[in-house]
Design an enzyme around this catalytic site. Structure first.
Site, PDB file in Angstrom:
ATOM      1  N   HIS A  50       0.861  -1.183   0.000  1.00 30.10           N
ATOM      2  CA  HIS A  50       0.000   0.000   0.000  1.00 30.10           C
ATOM      3  C   HIS A  50       0.901   1.238   0.000  1.00 30.10           C
ATOM      4  O   HIS A  50       2.083   1.147   0.284  1.00 30.10           O
ATOM      5  CB  HIS A  50      -0.897  -0.003   1.238  1.00 30.10           C
ATOM      6  CG  HIS A  50      -1.848  -1.173   1.274  1.00 30.10           C
ATOM      7  ND1 HIS A  50      -2.857  -1.338   0.352  1.00 30.10           N
ATOM      8  CD2 HIS A  50      -1.929  -2.234   2.100  1.00 30.10           C
ATOM      9  CE1 HIS A  50      -3.525  -2.453   0.621  1.00 30.10           C
ATOM     10  NE2 HIS A  50      -2.980  -3.027   1.671  1.00 30.10           N
ATOM     11  N   GLU A 152      -3.520 -12.828   7.077  1.00 27.30           N
ATOM     12  CA  GLU A 152      -4.530 -11.773   6.947  1.00 27.30           C
ATOM     13  C   GLU A 152      -5.672 -12.197   6.025  1.00 27.30           C
ATOM     14  O   GLU A 152      -6.316 -11.360   5.420  1.00 27.30           O
ATOM     15  CB  GLU A 152      -3.900 -10.446   6.510  1.00 27.30           C
ATOM     16  CG  GLU A 152      -2.980 -10.513   5.310  1.00 27.30           C
ATOM     17  CD  GLU A 152      -2.392  -9.152   4.946  1.00 27.30           C
ATOM     18  OE1 GLU A 152      -2.717  -8.129   5.559  1.00 27.30           O
ATOM     19  OE2 GLU A 152      -1.594  -9.125   3.999  1.00 27.30           O
ATOM     20  N   ASP A 178      -7.092  -6.660   6.807  1.00 29.40           N
ATOM     21  CA  ASP A 178      -7.419  -7.658   5.778  1.00 29.40           C
ATOM     22  C   ASP A 178      -8.050  -8.904   6.383  1.00 29.40           C
ATOM     23  O   ASP A 178      -8.962  -9.485   5.779  1.00 29.40           O
ATOM     24  CB  ASP A 178      -6.160  -8.033   4.975  1.00 29.40           C
ATOM     25  CG  ASP A 178      -5.911  -7.043   3.850  1.00 29.40           C
ATOM     26  OD1 ASP A 178      -6.863  -6.743   3.100  1.00 29.40           O
ATOM     27  OD2 ASP A 178      -4.787  -6.541   3.733  1.00 29.40           O
TER      28      ASP A 178
HETATM   29  C1  3PY Z   1      -3.759  -5.194   7.520  1.00 29.72           C
HETATM   30  O1  3PY Z   1      -4.229  -4.890   8.617  1.00 29.72           O
HETATM   31  O2  3PY Z   1      -4.387  -5.797   6.649  1.00 29.72           O
HETATM   32  C2  3PY Z   1      -2.396  -4.832   7.195  1.00 29.72           C
HETATM   33  O3  3PY Z   1      -1.917  -5.189   6.146  1.00 29.72           O
HETATM   34  C3  3PY Z   1      -1.617  -4.020   8.170  1.00 29.72           C
HETATM   35  O4  3PY Z   1      -0.332  -3.759   7.725  1.00 29.72           O
HETATM   36 MG    MG Z   2      -3.161  -6.123   4.848  1.00 36.48          MG
END
Ligand code: 3PY
Ligand code: MG
Length: 255
Positions: A50, A152, A178
């Site tokens: 990101h 994630e 995520d």
């Molecule tokens: C998330 O919370 O998805 C992240 O990638 C944090 O870095």
């Molecule tokens: Mg993430």
């Protein structure tokens, strides 16, 4: 400290049951990296998933961080071998891999992060080995970058045991945004299903004796204290842009 000593310091902390605290960089300016480097974190992850940081900006961000004892890591965009090679060749001490969902996927990434004989990362002169000046010392370092797998997605939770067993992974790291989004509960961090999933991740990692971590995106000391108490050991505390956002807002009484 040399880069290899920073790598060893973080790895020793994780293996000895201590914690390692880092932060996140999304602003593509070396002055920001210099400030972050002087803030005392063990590591700072340059975010190439990101944000808007490009490969060409990595060397100057790393140079600024290298004025301190903070190890530059890169959260790569995807974990393709090109992403890993370019980050490590520029001088990253390790890679944070987003969206890891299976052991096979992680094994492939680790393979492309390590020079032979451990892996198949291409060998070349680059900033990481001072364009060949430190080539022979770097041959050993190039087989042991820090590797952190981001958990994630709910699919990763089903495959977690095999992910944790992958050789060469230093820690797993929860991406709460995520992870919650993959459960249809974006940023609903108090949701019982989300909390149960996080608990399952922790219990599985503990059973495998693998350090686990999380990104505390909003800079709250209370969260940091809580996470440490819960046993998290690889923690990213906020993001450069979020630190700035938090501290630059006009105080309520002056609006
Ligand atoms: C998330 O919370 O998805 C992240 O990638 C944090 O870095
Ligand atoms: Mg993430």
């Amino acid at each position: 400290m040399q880069r290899i000593d920073k790598i060893r310091n973080i790895r020793d902390k994780l293996n000895d049951g201590r914690y390692s605290l880092g932060t996140w960089i999304q602003i593509p300016h070396p002055s920001v990296a210099e400030v972050i480097g002087q803030s005392g974190y063990d590591w700072a992850a340059i975010d190439m998933e990101h944000g808007a940081i490009s490969v060409a900006e990595l060397p100057d961000l790393f140079r600024a961080l290298e004025l301190s004892n903070t190890l530059p890591l890169v959260r790569v965009a995807e974990g393709h071998s090109k992403d890993c090679k370019q980050a490590l060749d520029a001088g990253a001490g390790g890679i944070i891999v987003p969206m890891v969902e299976s052991a096979q996927q992680l094994e492939k990434v680790i393979d492309s992060c390590c020079w032979p004989p451990k892996g198949t990362r291409g060998v070349g002169f680059s900033r990481a080995n001072l364009f060949g000046k430190n080539f022979s010392q770097y041959t050993s370092e190039a087989q042991q970058p820090i590797i952190v797998a981001m958990i994630e997605n709910i699919k990763a939770v089903d495959n977690l045991q095999s992910i944790l067993k992958v050789d060469g992974v230093d820690a797993i790291f929860i991406g709460p945004y995520d992870l919650s989004a993959s459960m249809g509960k974006t940023a609903d961090f108090e949701n019982p299903d989300f909390l149960l999933t996080v608990k399952k991740i922790i219990q599985t990692a503990e059973a495998e004796n693998k350090p686990f971590g999380i990104h505390i995106v909003e800079p709250k000391i209370s969260q940091l204290k809580l996470r440490l108490k819960e046993g998290y050991r690889f923690i990213a505390y906020s993001v450069d842009s979020v630190f700035l956002r938090e501290s630059s807002e006009i105080p309520k009484d002056f609006k």
